[in-house]
Design a protein around this motif. Structure first.
Motif, PDB file in Angstrom:
ATOM      1  N   ALA A 189       0.820  -1.218   0.000  1.00 40.98           N
ATOM      2  CA  ALA A 189       0.000   0.000   0.000  1.00 40.98           C
ATOM      3  C   ALA A 189       0.847   1.260   0.000  1.00 40.98           C
ATOM      4  O   ALA A 189       0.387   2.316  -0.439  1.00 40.98           O
ATOM      5  CB  ALA A 189      -0.932   0.002   1.213  1.00 40.98           C
ATOM      6  N   CYS A 190       2.094   1.164   0.493  1.00 40.95           N
ATOM      7  CA  CYS A 190       2.915   2.363   0.645  1.00 40.95           C
ATOM      8  C   CYS A 190       4.203   2.370  -0.168  1.00 40.95           C
ATOM      9  O   CYS A 190       4.764   3.432  -0.404  1.00 40.95           O
ATOM     10  CB  CYS A 190       3.271   2.563   2.120  1.00 40.95           C
ATOM     11  N   HIS A 191       4.703   1.190  -0.542  1.00 38.59           N
ATOM     12  CA  HIS A 191       6.004   1.121  -1.195  1.00 38.59           C
ATOM     13  C   HIS A 191       5.894   0.592  -2.621  1.00 38.59           C
ATOM     14  O   HIS A 191       5.122  -0.318  -2.897  1.00 38.59           O
ATOM     15  CB  HIS A 191       6.936   0.196  -0.400  1.00 38.59           C
ATOM     16  N   THR A 192       6.715   1.145  -3.488  1.00 39.22           N
ATOM     17  CA  THR A 192       6.778   0.684  -4.872  1.00 39.22           C
ATOM     18  C   THR A 192       7.918  -0.316  -5.048  1.00 39.22           C
ATOM     19  O   THR A 192       9.052  -0.057  -4.619  1.00 39.22           O
ATOM     20  CB  THR A 192       7.002   1.865  -5.837  1.00 39.22           C
ATOM     21  N   ILE A 193       7.592  -1.444  -5.628  1.00 41.24           N
ATOM     22  CA  ILE A 193       8.581  -2.385  -6.156  1.00 41.24           C
ATOM     23  C   ILE A 193       8.123  -2.701  -7.567  1.00 41.24           C
ATOM     24  O   ILE A 193       7.000  -3.153  -7.766  1.00 41.24           O
ATOM     25  CB  ILE A 193       8.671  -3.670  -5.313  1.00 41.24           C
ATOM     26  N   GLU A 194       8.961  -2.438  -8.524  1.00 37.01           N
ATOM     27  CA  GLU A 194       8.572  -2.592  -9.927  1.00 37.01           C
ATOM     28  C   GLU A 194       8.039  -3.987 -10.205  1.00 37.01           C
ATOM     29  O   GLU A 194       8.670  -4.995  -9.868  1.00 37.01           O
ATOM     30  CB  GLU A 194       9.770  -2.305 -10.831  1.00 37.01           C
ATOM     31  N   GLY A 195       6.839  -4.031 -10.788  1.00 34.42           N
ATOM     32  CA  GLY A 195       6.206  -5.291 -11.126  1.00 34.42           C
ATOM     33  C   GLY A 195       5.477  -5.948  -9.977  1.00 34.42           C
ATOM     34  O   GLY A 195       4.836  -6.981 -10.157  1.00 34.42           O
ATOM     35  N   VAL A 201       3.746   6.256  -0.949  1.00 36.30           N
ATOM     36  CA  VAL A 201       3.829   6.986   0.320  1.00 36.30           C
ATOM     37  C   VAL A 201       5.232   6.885   0.902  1.00 36.30           C
ATOM     38  O   VAL A 201       5.854   7.885   1.237  1.00 36.30           O
ATOM     39  CB  VAL A 201       2.797   6.439   1.339  1.00 36.30           C
ATOM     40  N   GLY A 202       5.727   5.651   1.032  1.00 38.81           N
ATOM     41  CA  GLY A 202       7.056   5.433   1.574  1.00 38.81           C
ATOM     42  C   GLY A 202       8.100   5.342   0.482  1.00 38.81           C
ATOM     43  O   GLY A 202       7.795   5.412  -0.717  1.00 38.81           O
ATOM     44  N   PRO A 203       9.372   5.189   0.856  1.00 41.71           N
ATOM     45  CA  PRO A 203      10.461   5.131  -0.127  1.00 41.71           C
ATOM     46  C   PRO A 203      10.291   3.977  -1.116  1.00 41.71           C
ATOM     47  O   PRO A 203       9.746   2.931  -0.767  1.00 41.71           O
ATOM     48  CB  PRO A 203      11.706   4.908   0.746  1.00 41.71           C
ATOM     49  N   GLU A 204      10.768   4.163  -2.335  1.00 44.93           N
ATOM     50  CA  GLU A 204      10.783   3.076  -3.309  1.00 44.93           C
ATOM     51  C   GLU A 204      11.790   2.020  -2.856  1.00 44.93           C
ATOM     52  O   GLU A 204      12.829   2.339  -2.278  1.00 44.93           O
ATOM     53  CB  GLU A 204      11.165   3.609  -4.689  1.00 44.93           C
ATOM     54  N   LEU A 205      11.465   0.763  -3.131  1.00 41.87           N
ATOM     55  CA  LEU A 205      12.299  -0.338  -2.658  1.00 41.87           C
ATOM     56  C   LEU A 205      12.861  -1.181  -3.799  1.00 41.87           C
ATOM     57  O   LEU A 205      13.282  -2.313  -3.586  1.00 41.87           O
ATOM     58  CB  LEU A 205      11.483  -1.232  -1.714  1.00 41.87           C
ATOM     59  N   ASN A 206      12.903  -0.630  -5.002  1.00 45.09           N
ATOM     60  CA  ASN A 206      13.322  -1.413  -6.165  1.00 45.09           C
ATOM     61  C   ASN A 206      14.686  -2.066  -5.986  1.00 45.09           C
ATOM     62  O   ASN A 206      14.891  -3.200  -6.398  1.00 45.09           O
ATOM     63  CB  ASN A 206      13.339  -0.532  -7.415  1.00 45.09           C
ATOM     64  N   ASN A 207      15.636  -1.359  -5.386  1.00 44.28           N
ATOM     65  CA  ASN A 207      16.983  -1.916  -5.190  1.00 44.28           C
ATOM     66  C   ASN A 207      17.431  -1.748  -3.742  1.00 44.28           C
ATOM     67  O   ASN A 207      18.588  -1.452  -3.462  1.00 44.28           O
ATOM     68  CB  ASN A 207      17.988  -1.269  -6.143  1.00 44.28           C
ATOM     69  N   ILE A 208      16.501  -1.947  -2.817  1.00 39.38           N
ATOM     70  CA  ILE A 208      16.792  -1.716  -1.408  1.00 39.38           C
ATOM     71  C   ILE A 208      17.900  -2.644  -0.902  1.00 39.38           C
ATOM     72  O   ILE A 208      18.652  -2.288   0.009  1.00 39.38           O
ATOM     73  CB  ILE A 208      15.508  -1.885  -0.551  1.00 39.38           C
ATOM     74  N   GLY A 209      18.046  -3.834  -1.485  1.00 46.95           N
ATOM     75  CA  GLY A 209      19.109  -4.739  -1.057  1.00 46.95           C
ATOM     76  C   GLY A 209      20.486  -4.143  -1.246  1.00 46.95           C
ATOM     77  O   GLY A 209      21.394  -4.365  -0.430  1.00 46.95           O
ATOM     78  N   THR A 210      20.671  -3.363  -2.325  1.00 43.03           N
ATOM     79  CA  THR A 210      21.941  -2.688  -2.576  1.00 43.03           C
ATOM     80  C   THR A 210      22.060  -1.421  -1.751  1.00 43.03           C
ATOM     81  O   THR A 210      23.088  -1.161  -1.121  1.00 43.03           O
ATOM     82  CB  THR A 210      22.070  -2.346  -4.071  1.00 43.03           C
ATOM     83  N   VAL A 211      20.991  -0.620  -1.733  1.00 41.97           N
ATOM     84  CA  VAL A 211      21.012   0.664  -1.026  1.00 41.97           C
ATOM     85  C   VAL A 211      21.237   0.472   0.466  1.00 41.97           C
ATOM     86  O   VAL A 211      21.987   1.221   1.111  1.00 41.97           O
ATOM     87  CB  VAL A 211      19.696   1.421  -1.280  1.00 41.97           C
ATOM     88  N   ALA A 212      20.587  -0.547   1.044  1.00 39.05           N
ATOM     89  CA  ALA A 212      20.681  -0.759   2.488  1.00 39.05           C
ATOM     90  C   ALA A 212      22.104  -1.038   2.949  1.00 39.05           C
ATOM     91  O   ALA A 212      22.460  -0.746   4.096  1.00 39.05           O
ATOM     92  CB  ALA A 212      19.762  -1.917   2.895  1.00 39.05           C
TER      93      ALA A 212
END
Length: 275
Positions: A189-195, A201-212
């Protein structure tokens, strides 16, 4: 007409009366049982109907299992034992659910715990067609019946059934399980992950594994994501899709209670895999 024939007819008539009386008696004794069976059948149908409606309309905010996400939990002892007294509702719990779902809430009664969806002007919209919502009154009643079905287990009246955890019945790998948790826990409901999701609403998480991996010196991506799930205010990201991220975070701080540690670990595994 001979006396013998008259006597035969009397006997036949008497037997017919006795048989009819017995049949009526049996039917009469069965009627309460039939009524009870009919009520149970109708109740089961209402719960089944309500489960689908709840999943489609309520689970995003209140959790697929009633555990609470943006809105408060329903599958909860406090809800069934103390909530009516808190709000001063004089009627039944089922009527309270119907009334609240029908007309909605313009403001949260517990904003510090359950602020509602950040992008919604109402903390809970009106759902009944009587108040401009999309659901008929009978559908609202069915949702209430489904929620009421949680009461015995939530209050400890009955023991909830054990969850059978057989390998063949579960998704084999934690990343797949974590993707399922991401959906059922309301993260979509709040985060985008492509596909996967389009939450804004919250931060995009498409590449959160790398960013984190780069967020906190000396901290692994898994540790960073785990902490962010159970304590959303531990790290406030600068940018969210609508603009600067809110501080304090609007993400519910209840996932440590509403999710099992296994579910959190699976969710961490899934998010860490997004490179």
């Amino acid at each position: 007409m001979s006396n013998n024939r008259i006597q035969v007819e009397i006997i036949i008539g008497t037997l017919a009366i006795i048989i009819s009386s017995v049949i009526l008696l049996v039917v009469g004794f069965r009627e309460p049982v039939k009524l009870e069976e009919s009520e149970l059948h109708q109740g089961a149908e209402a719960i089944e109907f309500g489960a689908k409606l709840y999943t489609d309309s309520c689970a995003e905010c209140h959790g697929l299992r009633g555990e609470g996400v943006f809105g408060p939990p329903f599958n909860d002892e406090h809800f069934f034992t103390e909530r009516l007294q808190e709000v001063g509702w004089p009627g039944s719990m089922e009527d309270f659910i119907v009334a609240t779902a029908s007309s909605g809430r313009p403001a949260s009664t517990r904003p510090e715990q359950w602020p509602g969806k950040p992008d919604s002007p109402w903390k809970m919209p009106a759902w009944s067609t009587e108040y401009g919502g999309p659901l008929r009154p009978d559908q609202i009643r069915a949702i209430a019946a489904y929620i009421m079905n949680w009461e015995p287990a939530a209050t400890g009246t009955v023991q909830p059934p054990d969850v059978i955890d057989l390998p063949d019945l579960r998704l084999a790998d934690p990343i797949s399980r974590g993707k399922s948790v991401f959906s059922t826990a309301g993260c979509i409901a709040c985060h985008t992950i492509e596909g996967v999701s389009t939450g804004a609403v919250g931060p995009e998480l498409n590449n959160i594994g790398t960013v984190a991996e780069t967020r906190v010196a000396g901290q692994t991506a898994e540790d960073y994501i785990h902490t962010a799930i159970i304590d959303p205010n531990a790290f406030i990201v600068e940018e969210c899709p609508p603009g600067p991220c809110a501080s304090p975070s609007v993400m519910p701080a209840t996932f440590g209670q509403t999710l099992t540690e296994g579910q959190i670990e699976d969710l961490v595994a899934y998010l860490s895999s997004l490179k």
